[in-house]
Design a protein around this motif. Sequence first.
Motif, PDB file in Angstrom:
ATOM      1  N   GLN A   1     -41.363   5.343 -83.870  1.00  0.00           N
ATOM      2  CA  GLN A   1     -41.384   5.361 -85.328  1.00  0.00           C
ATOM      3  C   GLN A   1     -42.813   5.535 -85.804  1.00  0.00           C
ATOM      4  O   GLN A   1     -43.763   5.074 -85.159  1.00  0.00           O
ATOM      5  N   MET A   2     -42.987   6.175 -86.944  1.00  0.00           N
ATOM      6  CA  MET A   2     -44.333   6.399 -87.486  1.00  0.00           C
ATOM      7  C   MET A   2     -44.805   5.160 -88.235  1.00  0.00           C
ATOM      8  O   MET A   2     -44.001   4.408 -88.794  1.00  0.00           O
ATOM      9  N   SER A   3     -46.133   4.982 -88.268  1.00  0.00           N
ATOM     10  CA  SER A   3     -46.723   3.902 -89.048  1.00  0.00           C
ATOM     11  C   SER A   3     -47.912   4.427 -89.838  1.00  0.00           C
ATOM     12  O   SER A   3     -48.544   5.406 -89.453  1.00  0.00           O
ATOM     13  N   VAL A   4     -48.187   3.784 -90.982  1.00  0.00           N
ATOM     14  CA  VAL A   4     -49.368   4.072 -91.793  1.00  0.00           C
ATOM     15  C   VAL A   4     -50.193   2.799 -91.835  1.00  0.00           C
ATOM     16  O   VAL A   4     -49.683   1.749 -92.244  1.00  0.00           O
ATOM     17  N   ASN A   5     -51.430   2.868 -91.389  1.00  0.00           N
ATOM     18  CA  ASN A   5     -52.273   1.685 -91.223  1.00  0.00           C
ATOM     19  C   ASN A   5     -51.565   0.661 -90.347  1.00  0.00           C
ATOM     20  O   ASN A   5     -51.661  -0.543 -90.580  1.00  0.00           O
ATOM     21  N   CYS A   6     -50.852   1.154 -89.360  1.00  0.00           N
ATOM     22  CA  CYS A   6     -50.118   0.363 -88.367  1.00  0.00           C
ATOM     23  C   CYS A   6     -48.829  -0.266 -88.904  1.00  0.00           C
ATOM     24  O   CYS A   6     -48.121  -0.937 -88.153  1.00  0.00           O
TER      25      CYS A   6
END
Length: 316
Positions: free
Chosen positions: A272-277
Amino acid sequence: MKTSWRTAALVATAASVLALTTACGQDNVTPPASAAQNVGASASAAGIGTGLGSGNGYGADGAQSSASPTPAAPAGKLTVATNPQLGNVLTDGSGLTLYRFDKDTAEPPKSNCDGDCATTWPPVPADDANAGAGIDKAMLGEVTRADGTKQLTIGGWPAYRYAKDLNSGDVNGQGVGGKWFALAPNGKKASLASLPGLSVRKDPKLGDIVVDKNGRTVYRFLKDKAWPKSVSNCTGACLEKWPAVAPVSADDTQGVKKKGLMPFTRPDGVKQMSVNCWPIYTFSGDKVPGDTNGQGVGGTWYAVSPEGKPIGAPAE
């Protein structure tokens, strides 16, 4: 303005890769960018101009004067606007949509719009144009027109305004004559298919929010964790309602903070993708691009800022 965009693009790519090597401590190698999905945007979509007026073949009503057009207003700081049918659209400093003409060329740059055509489609001056947020300045260039003036180019394509666009956000020139199209920030024809895997759009209520390749709003779940590693606590029925955003290459993003921009492995083994983890999701209740129906649901779901923060959520 110089058109040495290939060199600038290589430098920017190298910087993005370096920034990703220290965040979250896991899954630091991002996968290749996946192909963008076109969800049905077309020149005839509701609310978008299609061939308005046919008096002179340029999209204006009646004959146009052959006199020299009034000097065009400066371009100013270019910005990116998000249109529900067209995705990211390039606008000038006043918010007016910029267009490209199929009869022009980009390699080498050349304008084939003069006379009456240039009255209906005023060329955008190159002199003071500069790149705002979400725009690679390497995409900006210029071409010398037949009258000796300098016209702005985007990715090599000469840029124009449309005489019938009177207000910020108007796209009345889209599809006129089957040859005029709104410009995407990279010089391509604006469409949902031209959106990066993740990008930023300005929502009238929430401000700058992250959207996926289909223009759909991206959300965070307050019960998830980012440190010391990314953890999703949305499983089973939750995941059916809030689909996880699949991995996106860092090079296939625009305007989103690079640090901590990476995939992680969910408990079920899926990446899955994360933004700022922070794990990110879309919402099944959002039916069309631009919807933000998931905002604030249950007091735990919030749209994501370009820095990865939950917009409007209680203080973290």
